[in-house]
Scaffold this active site. Structure first.
Site, PDB file in Angstrom:
ATOM      1  CG  HIS A 163      -1.938   1.050   1.263  1.00  0.00           C
ATOM      2  ND1 HIS A 163      -3.212   0.842   0.785  1.00  0.00           N
ATOM      3  CD2 HIS A 163      -1.909   2.337   1.711  1.00  0.00           C
ATOM      4  CE1 HIS A 163      -3.933   1.950   0.946  1.00  0.00           C
ATOM      5  NE2 HIS A 163      -3.162   2.873   1.505  1.00  0.00           N
ATOM      6  CD  GLU A 165       2.167   8.901   3.820  1.00  0.00           C
ATOM      7  OE1 GLU A 165       2.019   9.334   4.968  1.00  0.00           O
ATOM      8  OE2 GLU A 165       3.191   9.100   3.153  1.00  0.00           O
ATOM      9  CD  GLU A 208      -0.225  11.637   0.568  1.00  0.00           C
ATOM     10  OE1 GLU A 208      -1.196  11.682  -0.207  1.00  0.00           O
ATOM     11  OE2 GLU A 208      -0.283  11.120   1.708  1.00  0.00           O
ATOM     12  CG  ASP A 248       1.996   6.560 -10.572  1.00  0.00           C
ATOM     13  OD1 ASP A 248       2.845   6.858  -9.709  1.00  0.00           O
ATOM     14  OD2 ASP A 248       1.180   5.626 -10.424  1.00  0.00           O
ATOM     15  NE  ARG A 250       2.008   5.193  -7.299  1.00  0.00           N
ATOM     16  CZ  ARG A 250       0.836   4.605  -7.178  1.00  0.00           C
ATOM     17  NH1 ARG A 250       0.513   3.986  -6.055  1.00  0.00           N
ATOM     18  NH2 ARG A 250      -0.031   4.636  -8.169  1.00  0.00           N
TER      19      ARG A 250
END
Length: 340
Positions: A163, A165, A208, A248, A250
């Site tokens: 998961h 944040e 986040e 994105d 990430r």
């Protein structure tokens, strides 16, 4: 006094330079493994800590009251508290290993890190002999439901969620996304797996707002709700790209390291719809038997914009993939409904 409450490892992956490059596998046992250096005055500090805790969640109380989860006294206490083992880990990058994982040269990685940190770490350039870097980024937390020894035991079933944040949803309950409902669902499933003799694991990363941060995320929220035609699934990613330049930020290439540290070789139930996470884990050599999407009844109404857009973009689902026309008809709250 501060030593780990549970023994984890060591596993062969701890010494495999292709499995773990973004953390120190022995970071929780510096006295045991680095005592000679400590006696010589070398400043070595722990980067991993292992403890035990009880978790009390209103959503778990509700699941118990509905008969969806039962108090067994072991995993779930008589008063509804979840008993967990927690692991906190801070990043420790082996620069050559990280560069190899990213498919770039060590020199390119050093230059990028030097520039992206505003020149705060000149040794990245001036000291190529220093191979370890402590990046100024968030770490992660692991929540283990059941016996930690079962994680590396192939005869035991493992349910897991990785998961990222989301403070607004996870902590404060914002219903614009599915983050908290998915997190709670995974916690319940992990507890059930542990009660059935297996083990459950939730890995919580500090990434986040898809690693864009809350400021950018809130700017995107404003753009979504104020755009002409309202907040539609068809324009979900467009608004992020308009504000941030990307949909994105990430990267999941380093994410499997913590799984290898835990000794994971197979995940029986992976509670995630993310293809990026799935592919990173599988490509690292870990088998995933079943992928589990969030049940539709768990989705808040306003979050349908996000989830339908993600499914259309290729996220895993066991249901139907919405068409472009269907995405136009998936709308969230308008600005008048939010204003107060």
């Amino acid at each position: 006094m501060t030593e780990p409450t549970n023994v984890i490892g060591p596993f062969p992956s701890w010494s495999d330079p292709d499995k773990i490059v973004s953390m120190d596998p022995w970071g929780h046992a510096i006295v045991e493994h680095y005592s000679d250096h400590l006696e010589q005055g070398v400043d070595i500090r722990p980067t991993i800590a292992i403890t035990k805790a009880h978790i009390k969640l209103a959503e778990i109380d509700e699941a118990i009251s509905k008969g969806e989860l039962h108090c067994d006294g072991d995993i779930v206490s008589a008063d509804g508290e979840l008993k967990v083992v927690k692991v906190a880990s801070e990043p420790v990058w082996h620069i050559p290993g990280v560069a190899k994982r990213f498919g770039i040269s060590e020199a390119t990685l050093r230059r990028a890190l030097f520039e992206d940190t505003g020149g705060m770490y000149p040794e990245l350039i001036t000291r190529p002999d220093l191979k370890v870097f402590l990046p100024p980024i968030g770490g992660l937390t692991v929540y283990i439901f059941g016996n930690p020894d079962h994680i590396s035991d192939p005869s035991k079933r493992l349910t897991m969620r990785v998961h990222d944040e989301c403070n607004g949803s996870d902590v404060f309950g914002s219903d614009i996304c599915t983050c908290k409902p998915y997190l709670i669902y995974s916690i319940e499933e992990c507890a059930r797996e542990a009660q059935n003799g297996g083990v459950g694991v939730v890995v919580y990363f500090r990434k986040e707002g898809r690693a864009l941060g809350e400021v950018t995320k809130y700017l995107v929220y404003n753009a979504r709700k104020r755009q002409e035609g309202g907040d539609t699934a068809a324009n979900y990613f467009k608004r992020t790209e308009f504000v941030a330049g990307v949909k994105d930020m990430r990267f999941q290439a380093l994410m499997p390291d913590i799984l290898h540290w835990l000794g994971v070789s197979r995940i029986d139930r992976f509670i995630s719809m993310s293809n990026m996470k799935y592919e990173a884990i599988v490509n690292s050599g870990i088998e995933i038997v079943e992928r589990v999407s969030i049940p539709s009844e768990r989705m808040p109404a306003d979050s349908k914009v996000e989830i339908e857009a993600k499914i259309a973009d290729g996220y895993f689902t066991t249901g139907n993939v919405p068409t472009s026309e269907m995405l136009e008809n998936v709308k969230g709250r308008n600005w008048d409904e939010i204003a107060h």
